[in-house]
Design a protein around this motif. Structure first.
Motif, short mmCIF file in Angstrom:
data_model
loop_
_atom_site.label_atom_id
_atom_site.label_comp_id
_atom_site.label_asym_id
_atom_site.label_seq_id
_atom_site.Cartn_x
_atom_site.Cartn_y
_atom_site.Cartn_z
N VAL A 346 110.74 33.07 135.88
CA VAL A 346 112.44 32.74 135.71
C VAL A 346 112.85 32.68 134.27
N LEU A 347 111.94 32.93 133.26
CA LEU A 347 112.32 33.10 132.01
C LEU A 347 111.53 34.33 131.34
N PRO A 348 111.80 35.59 131.96
CA PRO A 348 111.33 36.74 131.61
C PRO A 348 111.34 37.13 130.04
N GLU A 349 112.42 36.81 129.61
CA GLU A 349 113.10 37.07 128.12
C GLU A 349 112.02 36.33 127.25
N VAL A 350 111.09 35.21 127.52
CA VAL A 350 110.08 34.65 126.75
C VAL A 350 108.62 35.54 126.74
N LYS A 351 108.47 36.50 127.58
CA LYS A 351 107.27 37.00 127.53
C LYS A 351 107.09 37.66 126.33
N ASP A 352 107.95 38.61 125.84
CA ASP A 352 107.63 39.21 124.60
C ASP A 352 107.76 38.35 123.18
N GLN A 353 107.99 36.94 123.24
CA GLN A 353 108.36 36.20 122.20
C GLN A 353 107.13 35.17 122.03
N GLY A 354 106.06 35.37 122.63
CA GLY A 354 104.75 34.55 122.62
C GLY A 354 104.52 33.48 123.25
N ILE A 355 105.69 33.01 123.99
CA ILE A 355 105.57 31.68 124.63
C ILE A 355 104.40 31.72 125.82
N ILE A 356 104.24 32.80 126.55
CA ILE A 356 103.28 32.72 127.57
C ILE A 356 101.78 32.67 126.81
N THR A 357 101.52 33.52 125.86
CA THR A 357 100.52 33.25 125.28
C THR A 357 99.98 32.10 124.78
N ILE A 358 100.95 31.25 124.20
CA ILE A 358 100.77 29.93 123.63
C ILE A 358 100.45 29.04 124.56
N LEU A 359 101.21 29.17 125.95
CA LEU A 359 100.86 28.42 127.01
C LEU A 359 99.56 28.54 127.61
N ASP A 360 99.09 29.82 127.67
CA ASP A 360 97.94 30.09 128.17
C ASP A 360 96.87 29.46 127.19
N ASP A 361 96.90 29.72 125.75
CA ASP A 361 96.08 28.90 124.97
C ASP A 361 95.75 27.55 125.20
N VAL A 362 96.98 26.79 125.24
CA VAL A 362 97.01 25.28 125.39
C VAL A 362 96.19 24.87 126.81
N PHE A 363 96.59 25.67 127.80
CA PHE A 363 96.01 25.47 128.86
C PHE A 363 94.43 25.80 128.99
N ARG A 364 94.01 26.85 128.07
CA ARG A 364 92.61 27.16 128.33
C ARG A 364 91.74 26.01 127.27
N THR A 365 92.34 25.75 126.04
CA THR A 365 91.65 25.24 125.13
C THR A 365 91.78 23.79 124.99
N GLY A 366 92.94 23.18 125.55
CA GLY A 366 93.18 21.78 125.50
C GLY A 366 93.80 21.44 124.04
N GLU A 367 94.04 22.38 123.07
CA GLU A 367 94.53 22.11 121.74
C GLU A 367 96.14 21.93 122.06
N THR A 368 96.63 21.01 121.41
CA THR A 368 98.06 20.51 121.67
C THR A 368 98.74 21.48 120.74
N PHE A 369 99.90 22.18 120.94
CA PHE A 369 100.51 22.96 120.05
C PHE A 369 101.95 22.36 119.89
N HIS A 370 102.36 22.25 118.46
CA HIS A 370 103.54 21.85 117.95
C HIS A 370 104.38 22.98 117.24
N GLY A 371 105.49 23.05 118.00
CA GLY A 371 106.33 24.02 117.35
C GLY A 371 107.59 23.36 116.69
N ASN A 372 107.83 23.67 115.43
CA ASN A 372 108.69 23.12 114.47
C ASN A 372 109.84 24.16 114.28
N GLU A 373 111.18 24.07 114.81
CA GLU A 373 112.15 24.69 114.57
C GLU A 373 111.75 26.24 114.85
#
Length: 441
Positions: A346-373
């Motif tokens: 539903v959000l195809p435009e975020v694929k090339d902006q790194g969001i999917i990669t961040i989500l994959d890393d959080v799910f895999r490693t369990g390390e919380t991600f903080h995005g600021n601005e």
């Protein structure tokens, strides 16, 4: 004249007894049964008398048949009654009822009937069909399990949302604080209940905050206030607090639910804007209004989920499928159906902006991600135009049964604040240039 009294018809009396009784020889051959047993067993008397119990009523489950056999054996050996545990013993349905077997549950007691020499002559089986009661107990147990699961789920969300959450009774006495509040203040729950929480308020804010709280408790109006709360390290931090009442069917308040977000940096930014531009009233007012708009987007829950001031969603599984989306999150994408679909769908435009990669890393490693601005280009309406948007957000893994189950997202949009700061920086640069020009002259 001697009157004649006919001998009782004991067989007729036996058959009419208001019980489900089955009379057997010691080898389990059926001698007779009551009318109640005939009805409960779904077989005519003529089809069972003269047969053994297991011939007349074949067992679908051999284990249950063994339980009955062992009960008979106890009576044969000890000449004493024996009550079996609850068993499942399915009965064959007559052809006119569709045939096959019907699932049934029974409780039964076997009684010895001895002859004059003390030898076992018959075994009397008293049977109770408890199928409906057993199913009702199963349904009740399932309802309780579902209730426990719902409570555990709610407790999990309350404890893991990155928001300071509390509840109070109808009289305004605080009775619960989630772990994030307790961690923030560094005080245990026992030192926060009632009105003890007010001891952590800044002395200059305490009277104002308590007066607002007592007014809301008295009137039932939503409670919203900003104040400084002492953190565990002794620093006072500005927080925005909002609470709403829950009412029963008669409209009486029986619970208050409140939450708080840390707005310390945002409040300092507004103060800096006002101080730096005190000669430019229009710009100052505009900046403050933008701040208020941003803070309104982060108002605490009107209820725990649906009225959250921030954007909250739950992404389930490694493909990040939307399981829950609150209204503030949904309104970013009013033209899209999120729940039930993956982020990539539903959000195809975020694929090339790194969001999917961040989500994959959080799910895999369990390390919380903080995005600021964090800047994202999003299609926020049906115009197919990507617009720059800025967000502060947290991606936090949650686990079930010891395994990664998904990601909890807590975010709020800071586009207006970023643009306000950019405007401030522009004003500062302009002022610096002007000062340099004046000095040079």
């Amino acid at each position: 004249m001697t009157s004649f009294v006919a001998s009782p018809d004991y067989q007729r009396l036996f058959r009419s007894l208001p019980e489900n009784l089955l009379l057997m020889l010691p080898d389990a051959t059926i001698v007779d049964n009551t009318d109640g047993h005939v009805e409960a067993s779904l077989k005519p008397r003529a089809e069972v008398v003269g047969k053994t119990l297991f011939e007349a009523f074949p067992s679908v489950d051999q284990n249950e048949g063994d339980v009955i056999f062992q009960s008979h054996e106890h009576v044969r050996q000890h000449h004493a009654p024996h009550t079996m545990p609850l068993i499942r013993y399915d009965l064959a349905l007559p052809a006119e009822q569709g045939g096959g077997f019907e699932e049934m549950y029974w409780q039964a007691t076997h009684y010895p009937i001895l002859n004059e020499q003390g030898e076992l002559e018959y075994i009397l089986q008293r049977t109770q069909n408890v199928t409906e009661a057993h199913r009702a107990a199963q349904r009740a147990a399932q309802v309780q399990r579902d209730l426990d699961e719902a409570q555990d789920r709610t407790r999990f969300i309350l404890e893991n949302l990155p928001v300071l959450i509390w509840t109070a009774d109808a009289a305004g006495q605080r009775d619960y604080f989630n772990s994030r509040w307790l961690t923030f203040t560094g005080k245990p729950l026992a030192e926060q209940t009632g009105l003890q929480w007010a001891e952590s308020l800044h002395p200059e804010d305490r009277d104002r905050v308590l007066a607002a709280w007592h007014t809301s408790v008295k009137t039932g109006d939503p409670y919203q206030v900003e104040y400084r709360l002492r953190r565990h390290d002794g620093q006072y931090r500005w927080i925005l607090v909002r609470a709403v009442p829950r009412r029963d069917a008669e409209g009486r308040i029986n619970l208050w639910v409140g939450g708080a977000t840390d707005i310390h940096e945002q409040r300092q930014m507004v103060q800096e804007l006002l101080t730096a531009n005190e000669q430019q009233n229009t710009l100052s007012e505009q900046a403050y209004q933008m701040y208020q708009k941003a803070e309104n987007q982060r108002e605490t829950y009107e209820n725990l989920f649906q009225q959250a001031p921030s954007m909250i969603c739950i992404l389930r599984g490694p493909k990040h499928r939307y399981e829950f989306v609150n209204p503030n999150y949904q309104q970013i994408f009013p033209h899209r159906q999120l729940v039930g679909h993956t982020v990539a769908e539903v959000l195809p435009e975020v694929k090339d902006q790194g969001i999917i990669t961040i989500l994959d890393d959080v799910f895999r490693t369990g390390e919380t991600f903080h995005g600021n601005e964090m800047k994202l280009q999003l299609e926020r309406d049906a115009s197919n135009v990507l617009k720059d948007s800025y967000f502060n957000f947290i991606y936090q893994q949650f686990r079930e049964n010891g395994q990664p189950a998904g990601i909890m997202v807590f975010a709020f949009e800071v586009t207006d604040l970023v643009k306000a700061r950019q405007a401030l920086e522009h004003v500062r640069d302009a002022a610096t240039d002007a000062l340099g020009t004046a000095t040079a002259g």
